[in-house]
Design a protein around this motif. Structure first.
Motif, PDB file in Angstrom:
ATOM      1  N   TYR A 113       6.690  -4.097   6.269  1.00  0.00           N
ATOM      2  CA  TYR A 113       5.263  -3.981   6.591  1.00  0.00           C
ATOM      3  C   TYR A 113       4.980  -2.830   7.556  1.00  0.00           C
ATOM      4  O   TYR A 113       3.986  -2.123   7.423  1.00  0.00           O
ATOM      5  N   GLU A 114       5.858  -2.664   8.548  1.00  0.00           N
ATOM      6  CA  GLU A 114       5.627  -1.611   9.535  1.00  0.00           C
ATOM      7  C   GLU A 114       6.949  -1.224  10.179  1.00  0.00           C
ATOM      8  O   GLU A 114       7.903  -2.000  10.216  1.00  0.00           O
TER       9      GLU A 114
ATOM     10  N   ALA B 105      -7.661   9.083  -8.999  1.00  0.00           N
ATOM     11  CA  ALA B 105      -7.752   7.635  -9.092  1.00  0.00           C
ATOM     12  C   ALA B 105      -9.105   7.222  -9.652  1.00  0.00           C
ATOM     13  O   ALA B 105     -10.118   7.849  -9.394  1.00  0.00           O
ATOM     14  N   SER B 106      -9.099   6.179 -10.436  1.00  0.00           N
ATOM     15  CA  SER B 106     -10.350   5.632 -10.945  1.00  0.00           C
ATOM     16  C   SER B 106     -10.245   4.122 -10.931  1.00  0.00           C
ATOM     17  O   SER B 106      -9.218   3.561 -11.298  1.00  0.00           O
ATOM     18  N   GLY B 107     -11.301   3.442 -10.499  1.00  0.00           N
ATOM     19  CA  GLY B 107     -11.276   1.986 -10.451  1.00  0.00           C
ATOM     20  C   GLY B 107     -10.182   1.495  -9.541  1.00  0.00           C
ATOM     21  O   GLY B 107      -9.977   2.013  -8.439  1.00  0.00           O
ATOM     22  N   ASP B 108      -9.436   0.505 -10.016  1.00  0.00           N
ATOM     23  CA  ASP B 108      -8.357  -0.068  -9.215  1.00  0.00           C
ATOM     24  C   ASP B 108      -7.045   0.683  -9.399  1.00  0.00           C
ATOM     25  O   ASP B 108      -6.059   0.376  -8.747  1.00  0.00           O
TER      26      ASP B 108
ATOM     27  N   TYR C 161       0.573  -1.748   0.044  1.00  0.00           N
ATOM     28  CA  TYR C 161      -0.754  -1.792  -0.595  1.00  0.00           C
ATOM     29  C   TYR C 161      -1.028  -3.183  -1.168  1.00  0.00           C
ATOM     30  O   TYR C 161      -2.129  -3.730  -1.018  1.00  0.00           O
ATOM     31  N   ASN C 162      -0.028  -3.757  -1.827  1.00  0.00           N
ATOM     32  CA  ASN C 162      -0.221  -5.064  -2.463  1.00  0.00           C
ATOM     33  C   ASN C 162      -0.487  -6.174  -1.457  1.00  0.00           C
ATOM     34  O   ASN C 162      -1.062  -7.212  -1.800  1.00  0.00           O
TER      35      ASN C 162
ATOM     36  N   VAL D 205       8.512   4.854  -2.482  1.00  0.00           N
ATOM     37  CA  VAL D 205       7.370   4.564  -3.353  1.00  0.00           C
ATOM     38  C   VAL D 205       7.142   3.058  -3.446  1.00  0.00           C
ATOM     39  O   VAL D 205       6.009   2.576  -3.327  1.00  0.00           O
ATOM     40  N   GLN D 206       8.218   2.310  -3.644  1.00  0.00           N
ATOM     41  CA  GLN D 206       8.067   0.859  -3.759  1.00  0.00           C
ATOM     42  C   GLN D 206       7.669   0.230  -2.428  1.00  0.00           C
ATOM     43  O   GLN D 206       6.948  -0.779  -2.398  1.00  0.00           O
ATOM     44  N   SER D 207       8.104   0.812  -1.321  1.00  0.00           N
ATOM     45  CA  SER D 207       7.665   0.317  -0.006  1.00  0.00           C
ATOM     46  C   SER D 207       6.160   0.495   0.140  1.00  0.00           C
ATOM     47  O   SER D 207       5.460  -0.398   0.627  1.00  0.00           O
TER      48      SER D 207
END
Length: 504
Positions: free
Chosen positions: A195-196, A148-151, A218-219, A211-213
């Motif tokens: 969320y949980e 990962a780099s940056g955002d 994260y979003n 993956v989308q969850s």
């Protein structure tokens, strides 16, 4: 047609560069073999980069043992033994042994990491895999750092997803076994809002729902550790893809002890999930109904042997927690079918007040089928008791190729906001798009759940032209078109006559 920018298919150049380079490997491999080669290399480079980053970190700690597996596992990093590290692979890139070096590396990684036992692909040494091109791809991976780099914290995850999408477009009809278009998955996730809690997919394919969850969490600046992931997949190759996909995303997932048939070998028999998301095989026949007649899952009725749609749905309801929600994709036939007792099963599920909403999706969203499909949302704890939201989204989406449509970000946001307003009790009906109906309204329609029956037709804006004048204009235009069609008909007959073909 120019591709419009959208998160679902956006290429940052890096993904496409890897794909184009890896595509050179195809040669005479079939698609299923080729995808294993490409995805396996991506995964190998990913865990190598993660290991190397942790390795360098430990070098700065005087008391750390850089070869102690526990040091890595404590940080959710796979341990990579010396013979499997990318430097070894890179040095062998342009030797005839590169295939065997990669095979040995994957075997060593599986040996040191029990979670990956039986998961990673192999057979890179096979004769039909061009070793020169394989070395070129290794060089490409060597020259591009994948951490990962940056955002951009899930760069390699995006590459993996991008390649899955490309394989889906290549495989066409067979792609449905492992790939659900991400715009559909994102729509389900945005509506369910996981969320949980416990997230479950009983036919998880390559793990796109998980993956989308994770992206959703994260979003929204939530903690990914607040969800537990459970899945099951019957196809062995796809089960392996799912393991790699969730590992790349940093997800802890229980995908069962092995690949297995969900109906006959439920890998999570006691699970009660808070969020169930799935895209089961459409209209699956010969799924084994005759051997499962007394199964406890069929609370609402025995599903017909010729179609497993309501077997999948009842399996999910069986695994639903007291506060759980379901989002699943089904062929449109499930909305209205009366054959094989499906109408009765659907009626009982509606009467149990489990159905929260139905979305009719636009056509051409799938690489694998043109069958029209809908999203079903069920809940054990509906905020609007005795009511169901219907959304007709058939006119949404944008054609991104001649054959494929995508729901874009504004489309997904509108659908999610519509559900949120419905749950809050603030939604008003919008003709042609959405409507809230009671169970009594649905009973009056014989428990058919096709959204078009309930949302009506959008009002057309009055153009101000008086009706009589409009009809005079249109009939005049039509008369002119008839004249032109007759002229063209005569011209075609004449031209055919000139080359010896006479039409009476």
């Amino acid at each position: 047609m120019a591709k419009k920018k959208n998160e679902n298919t956006t290429s940052i150049g890096f993904e496409d560069a890897i794909w184009r380079a890896a595509d050179k490997l195809r040669g005479n491999l079939n698609a299923s073999e080729y995808e294993g080669v490409v995805l396996g290399l991506i995964f190998l480079k990913y865990i190598s980069d993660k290991f190397e980053a942790k390795y360098q970190e430990l070098l700065q700690e005087p008391d750390a043992d850089i070869e102690d597996k526990d040091e890595y596992e404590a940080d959710n990093v796979f341990f990579v033994p010396q013979e499997a590290r990318w430097q070894v692979i890179s040095l062998a890139a342009h030797t005839p042994q590169i295939g065997k070096v990669i095979d040995d590396a994957l075997e060593a990684i599986e040996r040191e990491n029990t979670k990956l036992k039986g998961v990673l692909p192999g057979n890179y040494a096979r004769p039909e895999l061009d070793k020169r091109r394989l070395g070129d791809v290794v060089d490409l991976f060597t020259n591009i750092h994948m951490l990962a780099s940056g955002d951009e914290k899930d760069l390699l995850g995006r590459v993996y997803e991008y390649c899955l999408q490309k394989f889906a477009s290549m495989e066409g009809k067979n792609a449905g076994e492992f790939y659900t278009p991400s715009c559909i998955v994102r729509t389900i996730v945005e509506v369910l809002q996981p969320y949980e809690g416990r997230v479950y997919d009983p036919c998880c394919g390559s793990g796109g729902m998980f993956v989308q969850s994770a992206k959703f969490i994260y979003n929204h600046q939530k903690d990914i550790n607040n969800i537990s992931v459970y899945g099951q997949e019957a196809n062995p190759s796809t089960w392996k893809m799912a393991h790699m996909n969730v590992a790349i995303r940093g997800l802890e997932a229980n995908l069962g002890k092995s690949y297995a048939d969900t109906f006959f070998n439920d890998q999570h028999p006691t699970l009660k999930a808070d969020f169930i998301m799935a895209n089961p095989p459409f209209n699956l026949s010969d799924w084994g109904a005759d051997k499962l007649e007394k199964d406890a899952r069929w609370k609402f009725g025995l599903p017909p042997a010729g179609n497993a749609n309501f077997a999948w749905m009842q399996h999910m309801i069986h695994h639903l927690s007291p506060i759980g929600r379901i989002g699943l994709v089904l062929a449109n036939g499930a909305l209205s079918s009366q054959t094989g007792g499906e109408g009765t099963i659907r009626q009982k599920i509606v009467e149990a007040d489990l159905v929260e909403g139905i979305i009719a999706l636009p056509s051409q969203l799938f690489y694998s089928t043109g069958i029209p499909v809908s999203l079903w949302f069920l809940s054990r704890s509906k905020q609007q008791k005795g009511k169901v939201l219907f959304i007709d989204a058939r006119n949404m989406g944008t054609m991104v190729t001649r054959a494929v449509r995508e729901l874009m970000e504004p489309d997904i946001r509108k659908i999610a906001d519509t559900f949120e307003a419905f749950r809050n009790g603030t939604l008003g009906d919008e003709a042609g798009y959405c409507a809230v109906k009671t169970l009594q309204d649905i009973a009056a329609q014989d428990y058919i759940l096709t959204p078009g029956r309930y949302v009506g037709i959008a009002e057309q804006e009055d153009d101000g032209e008086p009706f009589a004048e409009k009809m005079q204009r249109l009939t005049s235009e039509l008369s002119g078109l008839f004249v032109e069609s007759h002229r063209l008909e005569d011209e075609i007959k004449k031209q055919l006559g000139n080359i010896g073909f006479k039409i009476e």
